[in-house]
Scaffold this motif. Structure first.
Motif, PDB file in Angstrom:
ATOM      1  N   ARG A   1       0.971  -1.438   0.161  1.00 47.96           N
ATOM      2  CA  ARG A   1       0.047  -0.006   0.116  1.00 47.96           C
ATOM      3  C   ARG A   1       0.913   1.334  -0.044  1.00 47.96           C
ATOM      4  NH1 ARG A   1      -1.272   3.279   3.807  1.00 47.96           N
ATOM      5  NH2 ARG A   1      -0.548   1.967   5.411  1.00 47.96           N
ATOM      6  N   ARG A   2       1.844   1.193   0.747  1.00 51.62           N
ATOM      7  CA  ARG A   2       2.764   2.538   0.751  1.00 51.62           C
ATOM      8  C   ARG A   2       3.527   2.641  -0.311  1.00 51.62           C
ATOM      9  NH1 ARG A   2       4.673   0.091   5.855  1.00 51.62           N
ATOM     10  NH2 ARG A   2       3.324   0.719   7.409  1.00 51.62           N
ATOM     11  N   THR A   3       4.029   1.572  -1.095  1.00 48.96           N
ATOM     12  CA  THR A   3       4.648   1.634  -2.307  1.00 48.96           C
ATOM     13  C   THR A   3       3.821   2.231  -3.334  1.00 48.96           C
ATOM     14  OG1 THR A   3       6.081  -0.247  -1.658  1.00 48.96           O
ATOM     15  CG2 THR A   3       5.907   0.180  -4.047  1.00 48.96           C
ATOM     16  N   ARG A   4       2.501   1.655  -3.570  1.00 50.75           N
ATOM     17  CA  ARG A   4       1.639   2.429  -4.513  1.00 50.75           C
ATOM     18  C   ARG A   4       1.103   3.658  -4.014  1.00 50.75           C
ATOM     19  NH1 ARG A   4      -0.202   2.632  -9.484  1.00 50.75           N
ATOM     20  NH2 ARG A   4      -2.528   2.510  -9.622  1.00 50.75           N
ATOM     21  N   GLU A   5       0.798   4.014  -2.663  1.00 52.78           N
ATOM     22  CA  GLU A   5       0.657   5.581  -2.500  1.00 52.78           C
ATOM     23  C   GLU A   5       1.781   6.445  -2.811  1.00 52.78           C
ATOM     24  OE1 GLU A   5       0.240   7.686   1.625  1.00 52.78           O
ATOM     25  OE2 GLU A   5      -1.095   5.906   1.580  1.00 52.78           O
ATOM     26  N   ASP A   6       2.978   5.825  -2.512  1.00 51.37           N
ATOM     27  CA  ASP A   6       4.293   6.841  -3.032  1.00 51.37           C
ATOM     28  C   ASP A   6       4.245   6.916  -4.535  1.00 51.37           C
ATOM     29  OD1 ASP A   6       5.039   7.093  -0.620  1.00 51.37           O
ATOM     30  OD2 ASP A   6       6.557   5.443  -0.726  1.00 51.37           O
ATOM     31  N   GLU A   7       3.765   5.918  -5.451  1.00 53.92           N
ATOM     32  CA  GLU A   7       3.942   6.000  -6.782  1.00 53.92           C
ATOM     33  C   GLU A   7       3.018   6.973  -7.157  1.00 53.92           C
ATOM     34  OE1 GLU A   7       2.386   3.131 -10.059  1.00 53.92           O
ATOM     35  OE2 GLU A   7       3.647   2.098  -8.762  1.00 53.92           O
ATOM     36  N   LEU A   8       1.405   6.665  -6.631  1.00 53.78           N
ATOM     37  CA  LEU A   8       0.427   7.696  -7.056  1.00 53.78           C
ATOM     38  C   LEU A   8       1.049   9.329  -6.702  1.00 53.78           C
ATOM     39  CD1 LEU A   8      -2.505   5.634  -5.985  1.00 53.78           C
ATOM     40  CD2 LEU A   8      -1.726   6.115  -8.399  1.00 53.78           C
ATOM     41  N   ASN A   9       1.330   9.390  -5.677  1.00 48.14           N
ATOM     42  CA  ASN A   9       1.850  11.014  -5.187  1.00 48.14           C
ATOM     43  C   ASN A   9       2.789  11.179  -6.163  1.00 48.14           C
ATOM     44  OD1 ASN A   9      -0.053  10.820  -2.927  1.00 48.14           O
ATOM     45  ND2 ASN A   9       1.597   9.957  -1.316  1.00 48.14           N
ATOM     46  N   LYS A  10       3.758  10.725  -6.576  1.00 51.22           N
ATOM     47  CA  LYS A  10       4.874  10.871  -7.482  1.00 51.22           C
ATOM     48  C   LYS A  10       4.135  11.512  -8.777  1.00 51.22           C
ATOM     49  CE  LYS A  10       8.805   8.592  -6.125  1.00 51.22           C
ATOM     50  NZ  LYS A  10      10.036   7.510  -6.304  1.00 51.22           N
ATOM     51  N   ARG A  11       3.412  10.535  -9.162  1.00 54.21           N
ATOM     52  CA  ARG A  11       2.485  10.793 -10.499  1.00 54.21           C
ATOM     53  C   ARG A  11       1.877  12.141 -10.578  1.00 54.21           C
ATOM     54  NH1 ARG A  11      -1.348   6.312 -12.409  1.00 54.21           N
ATOM     55  NH2 ARG A  11       0.787   5.024 -12.365  1.00 54.21           N
ATOM     56  N   TYR A  12       1.051  12.214  -9.388  1.00 51.91           N
ATOM     57  CA  TYR A  12       0.236  13.508  -9.393  1.00 51.91           C
ATOM     58  C   TYR A  12       0.799  14.785  -9.219  1.00 51.91           C
ATOM     59  CZ  TYR A  12      -3.550  10.264  -9.279  1.00 51.91           C
ATOM     60  OH  TYR A  12      -4.747   9.537  -9.544  1.00 51.91           O
ATOM     61  N   ILE A  13       2.139  14.639  -8.325  1.00 57.78           N
ATOM     62  CA  ILE A  13       3.088  15.833  -8.152  1.00 57.78           C
ATOM     63  C   ILE A  13       3.713  16.351  -9.346  1.00 57.78           C
ATOM     64  CG2 ILE A  13       5.085  16.936  -7.276  1.00 57.78           C
ATOM     65  CD1 ILE A  13       4.174  15.021  -4.654  1.00 57.78           C
ATOM     66  N   GLU A  14       4.096  15.351 -10.184  1.00 54.67           N
ATOM     67  CA  GLU A  14       4.480  15.500 -11.554  1.00 54.67           C
ATOM     68  C   GLU A  14       3.722  16.154 -12.591  1.00 54.67           C
ATOM     69  OE1 GLU A  14       6.258  11.992 -12.895  1.00 54.67           O
ATOM     70  OE2 GLU A  14       7.953  11.760 -11.695  1.00 54.67           O
ATOM     71  N   ARG A  15       2.370  15.801 -12.545  1.00 55.07           N
ATOM     72  CA  ARG A  15       1.246  16.122 -13.286  1.00 55.07           C
ATOM     73  C   ARG A  15       0.856  17.591 -12.860  1.00 55.07           C
ATOM     74  NH1 ARG A  15      -3.788  12.557 -13.682  1.00 55.07           N
ATOM     75  NH2 ARG A  15      -2.256  11.101 -14.725  1.00 55.07           N
ATOM     76  N   ALA A  16       0.903  17.899 -11.930  1.00 47.92           N
ATOM     77  CA  ALA A  16       0.410  19.341 -11.102  1.00 47.92           C
ATOM     78  C   ALA A  16       1.779  20.334 -11.640  1.00 47.92           C
ATOM     79  CB  ALA A  16       0.131  19.220  -9.750  1.00 47.92           C
ATOM     80  N   GLY A  17       3.037  19.875 -11.390  1.00 45.86           N
ATOM     81  CA  GLY A  17       4.012  20.836 -11.391  1.00 45.86           C
ATOM     82  C   GLY A  17       4.376  21.039 -12.628  1.00 45.86           C
TER      83      GLY A  17
END
Length: 78
Positions: free
Chosen positions: A62-78
């Protein structure tokens, strides 16, 4: 929907009973060395260790997937 929940509950209950009966059989009918190989040195807490391992594995995934999704959304927003 209610029938499915009932049948899932029945299946889980049967599974728990089957596992506990199998562990009791192994404890009663196997030599100590074989029991230690199958169940480990702490034979009284096999279920708790197994459940703890499953929870730890789930949380790591769960933590691995959460980190992956957070990175994806941060890259998309930035």
């Amino acid at each position: 929907m209610f029938k499915r929940i009932v049948w899932i509950g029945v299946g889980v209950a049967i599974g728990v009973i089957a596992v506990s009966k199998a562990q009791a059989y192994v404890k009663a009918n196997t030599p100590d060395k074989a029991r230690q190989f199958l169940l480990g040195p702490d034979q009284e807490n096999v279920a708790f260790r197994t459940l703890g391992g499953l929870i730890d594995e789930f949380n790591a995934a769960r933590r691995t997937r959460e980190d992956e999704l957070n990175k994806r959304y941060i890259e998309r927003a930035g």
